[in-house]
Each structure stands twice: as C-alpha cells, then as structure tokens.
Write a protein that holds these residues in place. Sequence first.
Motif, PDB file in Angstrom:
ATOM      1  N   THR A 151     105.518   5.565 -37.387  1.00 23.71           N
ATOM      2  CA  THR A 151     104.390   4.701 -37.102  1.00 23.71           C
ATOM      3  C   THR A 151     103.838   4.140 -38.404  1.00 23.71           C
ATOM      4  O   THR A 151     104.071   4.698 -39.480  1.00 23.71           O
ATOM      5  N   ALA A 152     103.125   3.034 -38.290  1.00 23.65           N
ATOM      6  CA  ALA A 152     102.509   2.393 -39.457  1.00 23.65           C
ATOM      7  C   ALA A 152     101.025   2.693 -39.453  1.00 23.65           C
ATOM      8  O   ALA A 152     100.277   2.156 -38.623  1.00 23.65           O
ATOM      9  N   PHE A 153     100.581   3.563 -40.359  1.00 21.51           N
ATOM     10  CA  PHE A 153      99.157   3.831 -40.513  1.00 21.51           C
ATOM     11  C   PHE A 153      98.512   2.641 -41.232  1.00 21.51           C
ATOM     12  O   PHE A 153      99.043   2.125 -42.211  1.00 21.51           O
ATOM     13  N   VAL A 154      97.354   2.220 -40.740  1.00 20.16           N
ATOM     14  CA  VAL A 154      96.663   1.041 -41.273  1.00 20.16           C
ATOM     15  C   VAL A 154      95.236   1.410 -41.652  1.00 20.16           C
ATOM     16  O   VAL A 154      94.518   2.037 -40.860  1.00 20.16           O
ATOM     17  N   ARG A 155      94.829   1.021 -42.865  1.00 22.76           N
ATOM     18  CA  ARG A 155      93.434   1.161 -43.308  1.00 22.76           C
ATOM     19  C   ARG A 155      92.917  -0.213 -43.687  1.00 22.76           C
ATOM     20  O   ARG A 155      93.538  -0.925 -44.483  1.00 22.76           O
ATOM     21  N   PRO A 199     106.633   8.314 -28.149  1.00 23.61           N
ATOM     22  CA  PRO A 199     107.084   9.149 -27.023  1.00 23.61           C
ATOM     23  C   PRO A 199     105.947   9.412 -26.036  1.00 23.61           C
ATOM     24  O   PRO A 199     104.784   9.095 -26.303  1.00 23.61           O
ATOM     25  N   THR A 200     106.270  10.004 -24.907  1.00 27.92           N
ATOM     26  CA  THR A 200     105.277  10.412 -23.912  1.00 27.92           C
ATOM     27  C   THR A 200     105.374  11.918 -23.724  1.00 27.92           C
ATOM     28  O   THR A 200     106.318  12.563 -24.159  1.00 27.92           O
ATOM     29  N   ARG A 201     104.340  12.494 -23.046  1.00 32.30           N
ATOM     30  CA  ARG A 201     104.375  13.934 -22.771  1.00 32.30           C
ATOM     31  C   ARG A 201     103.612  14.219 -21.488  1.00 32.30           C
ATOM     32  O   ARG A 201     102.709  13.460 -21.089  1.00 32.30           O
ATOM     33  N   PRO A 202     103.923  15.327 -20.801  1.00 35.52           N
ATOM     34  CA  PRO A 202     103.223  15.675 -19.562  1.00 35.52           C
ATOM     35  C   PRO A 202     101.754  16.019 -19.832  1.00 35.52           C
ATOM     36  O   PRO A 202     101.415  16.569 -20.876  1.00 35.52           O
ATOM     37  N   HIS A 203     100.894  15.683 -18.881  1.00 35.64           N
ATOM     38  CA  HIS A 203      99.479  16.066 -18.948  1.00 35.64           C
ATOM     39  C   HIS A 203      98.898  15.945 -17.552  1.00 35.64           C
ATOM     40  O   HIS A 203      99.340  15.114 -16.749  1.00 35.64           O
ATOM     41  N   THR A 212     102.177  11.311 -29.855  1.00 35.78           N
ATOM     42  CA  THR A 212     102.161  10.633 -31.144  1.00 35.78           C
ATOM     43  C   THR A 212     103.512  10.789 -31.833  1.00 35.78           C
ATOM     44  O   THR A 212     104.153  11.844 -31.703  1.00 35.78           O
ATOM     45  N   PRO A 213     103.953   9.769 -32.557  1.00 35.28           N
ATOM     46  CA  PRO A 213     105.224   9.888 -33.269  1.00 35.28           C
ATOM     47  C   PRO A 213     105.155  10.852 -34.448  1.00 35.28           C
ATOM     48  O   PRO A 213     106.186  11.341 -34.899  1.00 35.28           O
ATOM     49  N   VAL A 214     103.947  11.125 -34.955  1.00 36.79           N
ATOM     50  CA  VAL A 214     103.754  12.146 -35.993  1.00 36.79           C
ATOM     51  C   VAL A 214     102.606  13.043 -35.561  1.00 36.79           C
ATOM     52  O   VAL A 214     101.822  12.699 -34.681  1.00 36.79           O
ATOM     53  N   GLU A 215     102.490  14.204 -36.183  1.00 33.71           N
ATOM     54  CA  GLU A 215     101.516  15.207 -35.772  1.00 33.71           C
ATOM     55  C   GLU A 215     100.081  14.680 -35.919  1.00 33.71           C
ATOM     56  O   GLU A 215      99.765  13.937 -36.839  1.00 33.71           O
ATOM     57  N   THR A 216      99.209  15.122 -34.992  1.00 34.09           N
ATOM     58  CA  THR A 216      97.821  14.671 -34.987  1.00 34.09           C
ATOM     59  C   THR A 216      97.118  14.988 -36.296  1.00 34.09           C
ATOM     60  O   THR A 216      96.361  14.161 -36.819  1.00 34.09           O
ATOM     61  N   ASP A 217      97.357  16.188 -36.848  1.00 34.18           N
ATOM     62  CA  ASP A 217      96.651  16.537 -38.076  1.00 34.18           C
ATOM     63  C   ASP A 217      97.091  15.661 -39.244  1.00 34.18           C
ATOM     64  O   ASP A 217      96.290  15.353 -40.137  1.00 34.18           O
ATOM     65  N   ARG A 218      98.334  15.214 -39.253  1.00 33.70           N
ATOM     66  CA  ARG A 218      98.792  14.285 -40.300  1.00 33.70           C
ATOM     67  C   ARG A 218      98.105  12.932 -40.164  1.00 33.70           C
ATOM     68  O   ARG A 218      97.687  12.334 -41.157  1.00 33.70           O
ATOM     69  N   LEU A 219      97.979  12.461 -38.932  1.00 37.83           N
ATOM     70  CA  LEU A 219      97.282  11.190 -38.718  1.00 37.83           C
ATOM     71  C   LEU A 219      95.815  11.300 -39.123  1.00 37.83           C
ATOM     72  O   LEU A 219      95.274  10.416 -39.790  1.00 37.83           O
ATOM     73  N   LEU A 220      95.169  12.397 -38.707  1.00 33.22           N
ATOM     74  CA  LEU A 220      93.747  12.565 -39.017  1.00 33.22           C
ATOM     75  C   LEU A 220      93.499  12.592 -40.518  1.00 33.22           C
ATOM     76  O   LEU A 220      92.466  12.100 -40.988  1.00 33.22           O
TER      77      LEU A 220
END
Length: 312
Positions: free
Chosen positions: A49-53, A131-135, A143-151
């Motif tokens: 994914t492309a992180f944007v600031r 990707p998708t996941r069950p919920h 998310t294509p990368v881990e939530t903590d990395r994005l945060l």
Amino acid sequence: MSLAQTLQVFEAFDSRYASGQTVIDMLAPFADVGVSVEVLELSSPKGTTAFVRIGIPGERGKHSGGLAKTLGVVGRLGGIGARPSRIGMVSDADGAIATVATALKLAQMRRNGDPLPGDVVLTTHVCPTAPTRPHDPVEFMDTPVETDRLLAHEVRGEMDAVLSLDTTKGNRVINHSGYALSPTVKEGYILRVSEDLLRIMETTTGKPAVTFPVTTQDITPYDNGVHHINSIMQPSTATSAPVVGVALTTQVAVPGCGTGASHETDIALAVKFAVEVAKEFGKGTCSFYDEVDYARLLELYGSLVHLTGRRG
C-alpha cells in the motif's frame, strides 16, 4: 462546499491504478502555497500500500514557528479496492476519500486567500488490491500491512488532536445514513462527547447530531483477539492526544468489501465537518475534551494508558 472535491477524489480512486502518485498529482498545483505530500510504499506478504502524508500549513502554525494547535485527520481503512475478488472501489474507501478531499478543500482555501490559523496534517493509505477477512455480522476489508505499522505512520507527534475518519457500516449499533461521532478517547479513557464537535456537526448538517457508542474493546490494540466495532478508534492507541471517530454510516449492515456502497454526499458531509473543525481547532474555539474533568479522572482513578498497549 465540499462535494466537488469529494467527487474529484472519488473518481480518481475508483481505479485499479490508483496510487500514492494519484494523490501527489491532485495536490501538485498547491505546492507553491506550501502544501506538501509525502508517499511511502509499505509492503508485507499480504500486499503493498502507499502511505500518504499531506501537510497544510497554517498562518500561526508550528510549521512557521507559531503556537496554534495542529489538527490531525487520519483516513482509516483496509483498502480502497479488493481486486481481484471485487471489481471497483469498495465501501471501505470512504475514509481515504474523505481525508484526501479534506486536504484538497483546505489547499484550495489557502490558494484562495483563506488559510487556517493552525497546521493540519492528514494521513491515509491507498491500496486498490487489499485482502478481505471474516467478521461478524459482515465481511471486513483487511489491511495489506499490519495495523500497528500503519498507525506508526498515520499518527504523528505534532498532532494535538485527531479526527479518525472510517467507514463504519458493518454493524447493527449505528442505524443512520451519513456520519456519526464517537466520544472523545484519550489514553484509555472514554470521555464525554465534545460539545463543540456536536455544535459543528449540527451546524454543517442542519440536523440533530448523531453519535455512536464506543466500548473498552474498541480502544484496545486491534490484534489482541477481542471484538472491535472496526479500527476507527485505533489511533487512540498510538497517541496521547484526544481522538474522535468520524464514522461513515448506513442504516443497515454493509460489508466493507461491498462495491457500489459508497455515498458521495455522505462523504462530502464528513469532509465539510472536518474542514470546519480544522478552522476552529487552530483558532482555539473547538475543544475535544474538558481538561479539568480529565485531570480529575486521573486524580481519582489514575492512568488507563495500559489499555492502549503503551506504557505510561
């Protein structure tokens, strides 16, 4: 006021080829008035994914040595598309669209002679192949990368308060088309809903304010194995600043990976709200929480920062 910018971003993101460069191209005409865009490619075995600031400088903001507060606007999502399993833009894209449209509107205001008092820092990411996941009750985007990395990239130290914009349609607790506000969350405390934010919401919609419940589970780290309404409150685990969720909502449960489920006018309302909050927050006429109340809570009950997974 904000529909034109919303439609511009909506069309640009409704593409297999949407990327960080898409955002750079949209905001390039405003570089001469100080608007900055940074893009960082993040990847994992699940995808890229492309992180944007995006930085919008204020007249009295920290960027220019001033004292006006900085507002953070975070577009939370898994991805703007779920290709190849889904064709087109998914419902989960709303947070990214709203965030970039807010930046575009603020940049145009600055160009037109209406700069804000304080800086605004806006962050999100662009992934058309997430990707998708069950919920339960409906399938979520992953998310294509881990939530903590994005945060770690989304929530910046210069943010004095954070609006977290996120599609929040996959539930049965919000039965409203448009958007809704969460209570303010600060370092493990779920505080009262901000009166200033309620006022701004009612002014910009012309309707009674709509809020949604937040539970203790929702403000804990996303990977701890307990149920979360979604990731809208996750920025509160990565900052000591107050965080308010701005949820893009529907009357029925809609999957985040559903296509044809984004409503341009609802997104535009959230953009208008974010713009008005940015005006008032830097000016000092909008508070996210009562500092006296918060200090009293700390005095009585101590820190709850451990709920965020961080040390106090």
